[in-house]
Scaffold this active site. Sequence first.
Site, PDB file in Angstrom:
ATOM      1  N   SER A 145      30.252  40.185-117.170  1.00  0.00           N
ATOM      2  CA  SER A 145      31.313  40.437-116.186  1.00  0.00           C
ATOM      3  C   SER A 145      32.413  39.409-116.388  1.00  0.00           C
ATOM      4  O   SER A 145      32.145  38.317-116.913  1.00  0.00           O
ATOM      5  CB  SER A 145      30.740  40.274-114.770  1.00  0.00           C
ATOM      6  OG  SER A 145      31.782  40.218-113.819  1.00  0.00           O
ATOM      7  N   TYR A 158      25.504  34.691-108.990  1.00  0.00           N
ATOM      8  CA  TYR A 158      25.870  35.832-109.836  1.00  0.00           C
ATOM      9  C   TYR A 158      26.705  35.405-111.039  1.00  0.00           C
ATOM     10  O   TYR A 158      26.404  35.782-112.174  1.00  0.00           O
ATOM     11  CB  TYR A 158      26.619  36.871-108.989  1.00  0.00           C
ATOM     12  CG  TYR A 158      27.046  38.098-109.747  1.00  0.00           C
ATOM     13  CD1 TYR A 158      26.143  39.108-110.058  1.00  0.00           C
ATOM     14  CD2 TYR A 158      28.375  38.269-110.152  1.00  0.00           C
ATOM     15  CE1 TYR A 158      26.541  40.249-110.748  1.00  0.00           C
ATOM     16  CE2 TYR A 158      28.784  39.408-110.845  1.00  0.00           C
ATOM     17  CZ  TYR A 158      27.863  40.390-111.134  1.00  0.00           C
ATOM     18  OH  TYR A 158      28.265  41.520-111.821  1.00  0.00           O
TER      19      TYR A 158
HETATM   20  N1  LIG Z   1      31.158  47.405-110.630  1.00  0.00           N
HETATM   21  C1  LIG Z   1      31.759  46.285-110.962  1.00  0.00           C
HETATM   22  O1  LIG Z   1      32.848  45.956-110.432  1.00  0.00           O
HETATM   23  C2  LIG Z   1      31.155  45.406-112.015  1.00  0.00           C
HETATM   24  C3  LIG Z   1      31.967  44.412-112.592  1.00  0.00           C
HETATM   25  C4  LIG Z   1      31.432  43.601-113.586  1.00  0.00           C
HETATM   26  C5  LIG Z   1      30.126  43.769-114.004  1.00  0.00           C
HETATM   27  N2  LIG Z   1      29.360  44.733-113.422  1.00  0.00           N
HETATM   28  C6  LIG Z   1      27.970  44.852-113.898  1.00  0.00           C
HETATM   29  O2  LIG Z   1      27.790  46.181-114.369  1.00  0.00           O
HETATM   30  C7  LIG Z   1      26.398  46.518-114.312  1.00  0.00           C
HETATM   31  C8  LIG Z   1      26.255  47.912-113.718  1.00  0.00           C
HETATM   32  O3  LIG Z   1      26.695  47.898-112.389  1.00  0.00           O
HETATM   33  P1  LIG Z   1      27.493  49.115-111.733  1.00  0.00           P
HETATM   34  O4  LIG Z   1      28.847  48.630-111.387  1.00  0.00           O
HETATM   35  O5  LIG Z   1      27.366  50.335-112.540  1.00  0.00           O
HETATM   36  O6  LIG Z   1      26.675  49.227-110.352  1.00  0.00           O
HETATM   37  P2  LIG Z   1      25.734  50.371-109.764  1.00  0.00           P
HETATM   38  O7  LIG Z   1      26.459  51.673-109.734  1.00  0.00           O
HETATM   39  O8  LIG Z   1      25.229  49.809-108.486  1.00  0.00           O
HETATM   40  O9  LIG Z   1      24.542  50.448-110.835  1.00  0.00           O
HETATM   41  C9  LIG Z   1      23.518  49.525-110.890  1.00  0.00           C
HETATM   42  C10 LIG Z   1      22.356  50.127-111.652  1.00  0.00           C
HETATM   43  O10 LIG Z   1      21.315  49.152-111.746  1.00  0.00           O
HETATM   44  C11 LIG Z   1      20.082  49.770-111.381  1.00  0.00           C
HETATM   45  N3  LIG Z   1      19.150  48.794-110.827  1.00  0.00           N
HETATM   46  C12 LIG Z   1      19.359  47.913-109.813  1.00  0.00           C
HETATM   47  N4  LIG Z   1      18.246  47.230-109.551  1.00  0.00           N
HETATM   48  C13 LIG Z   1      17.300  47.667-110.433  1.00  0.00           C
HETATM   49  C14 LIG Z   1      15.935  47.353-110.639  1.00  0.00           C
HETATM   50  N5  LIG Z   1      15.297  46.446-109.907  1.00  0.00           N
HETATM   51  N6  LIG Z   1      15.269  48.016-111.611  1.00  0.00           N
HETATM   52  C15 LIG Z   1      15.886  48.966-112.353  1.00  0.00           C
HETATM   53  N7  LIG Z   1      17.175  49.295-112.197  1.00  0.00           N
HETATM   54  C16 LIG Z   1      17.873  48.659-111.243  1.00  0.00           C
HETATM   55  C17 LIG Z   1      20.489  50.825-110.365  1.00  0.00           C
HETATM   56  O11 LIG Z   1      19.544  51.879-110.330  1.00  0.00           O
HETATM   57  P3  LIG Z   1      18.428  52.143-109.201  1.00  0.00           P
HETATM   58  O12 LIG Z   1      19.002  51.723-107.885  1.00  0.00           O
HETATM   59  O13 LIG Z   1      18.170  53.603-109.318  1.00  0.00           O
HETATM   60  O14 LIG Z   1      17.269  51.313-109.642  1.00  0.00           O
HETATM   61  C18 LIG Z   1      21.788  51.347-110.962  1.00  0.00           C
HETATM   62  O15 LIG Z   1      21.517  52.339-111.918  1.00  0.00           O
HETATM   63  C19 LIG Z   1      25.722  45.400-113.508  1.00  0.00           C
HETATM   64  O16 LIG Z   1      25.056  44.532-114.401  1.00  0.00           O
HETATM   65  C20 LIG Z   1      26.896  44.675-112.839  1.00  0.00           C
HETATM   66  O17 LIG Z   1      26.599  43.322-112.611  1.00  0.00           O
HETATM   67  C21 LIG Z   1      29.844  45.556-112.448  1.00  0.00           C
END
Ligand SMILES: NC(=O)c1ccc[n+]([C@@H]2O[C@H](COP(=O)([O-])OP(=O)(O)OC[C@H]3O[C@@H](n4cnc5c(N)ncnc54)[C@H](OP(=O)(O)O)[C@@H]3O)[C@@H](O)[C@H]2O)c1
Length: 265
Positions: A145, A158
Site C-alpha cells: 500500500s 497497518y
Molecule cells: N482499498 C484500499 O484503499 C487499499 C489501499 C491499499 C492497499 N489495500 C490492500 O489491498 C488488499 C485487498 O483489499 P481490498 O481493498 O480489496 O479490500 P476488501 O474488498 O475488503 O478485500 C479483502 C479481502 O481479504 C479477504 N480476507 C480478509 N480476512 C481474511 C482471512 N482471515 N482469511 C482469508 N481471507 C481474508 C476478504 O475475504 P473474506 O472476508 O471472504 O475472507 C476479502 O476477499 C489488502 O491487502 C489491503 O490492505 C487496499
Amino acid sequence: MNNSINNRKTVLITGASSGIGESFAKVFAEKGFDTLLIARRKERLEKLAQELTAAHGNVNLTLALDLNETDAIQKVASFLKKRRLHVDALVNNAGYALPKPFMVGSWDEHKAMINLLITVPTALCHLVAEGMKEHGQGWIINVSSIAAFAPEFPGSLYNAAKSYVLHMTEALDLELRPFNINCMSLCPGLTSSEFHETMGVKEFLSYIPKWRWMESDIVAKEGYEGVMRGEHLLINGKVNRALVNAFKFMPNKIKYLMGKKQIIL
Ligand SMILES: NC(=O)c1ccc[n+]([C@@H]2O[C@H](COP(=O)([O-])OP(=O)(O)OC[C@H]3O[C@@H](n4cnc5c(N)ncnc54)[C@H](OP(=O)(O)O)[C@@H]3O)[C@@H](O)[C@H]2O)c1
C-alpha cells in the site's frame, strides 16, 4: 487436476471474494490463467468461479479458508498436493486494517492482523517459490500500500505491516529473479472496495473527492501488467506516485507532525 501435464498456468489469489482480489481473478482469467481463489466467504468465491468459467472457459477452483487459522498454510499446501497443482503466479492480497489504536485493540486482534498481512504472505511465497524455481518461471504480486511510505497513524500497525511487505518482496525478488521469478509489491492508494466498510470508516472518508479513489479493476490490471513486464514495485496512479515521492523526500520531523495531527493525504 495436474496443470503441469496440460501446460495450463494457474494463479493462486488470496482475498479473492471482493475488491482488488476479485479484480485480480478477472484479469488473470481473461489472460488465460486458471485460478485458485481463496477467502473465507465460500458463496462469493463459488459465484465468482462460475462467472469466470462461463466468461473464459478456464478452470477456477475455490478454497474457503480463514487464513488466520493456525494450520491455514498446511491446508493450502495439501489442497495443492492433492490436486498435483503447480502455482505459476501468486497474488498475496488478503488483508484489512484493524481500526483500533494499539492499546485499544486486544493482543489477539493485533496478532491476527499481523499474521494475515505479514506471516501468511511470506509463508505462501515460501510454499510456492520452490515449484516456480523448478519450472523456471513464476510471478509473485504482494499487495502492499502507499501506506508503507506514509506518516504513521497513532497506534496503528497497518503501515508498518505494509512496509514489511515492501521490504520482504524486494528481498525475495533479488534472490528469485535469477530463476526467472518476478516478485513485485503493488502499492495502491485509496481504492473502491469493501476495505473501508470493513474498517468502519467509509462514512468518515466520504469527504475525500472522487478523483482520489481508484477502481479495483484498474489497480489489478496495472498490477498484472507490472509484474508481467518485470517491475519489482508498482505504485498505482499518478496521484499516488506523487504522494509517495513527497513522502520519500519529506523530513521525518514533518512526517511525524503529520502523524501527530492525524493528517490523511
Ligand atoms: N482499498 C484500499 O484503499 C487499499 C489501499 C491499499 C492497499 N489495500 C490492500 O489491498 C488488499 C485487498 O483489499 P481490498 O481493498 O480489496 O479490500 P476488501 O474488498 O475488503 O478485500 C479483502 C479481502 O481479504 C479477504 N480476507 C480478509 N480476512 C481474511 C482471512 N482471515 N482469511 C482469508 N481471507 C481474508 C476478504 O475475504 P473474506 O472476508 O471472504 O475472507 C476479502 O476477499 C489488502 O491487502 C489491503 O490492505 C487496499
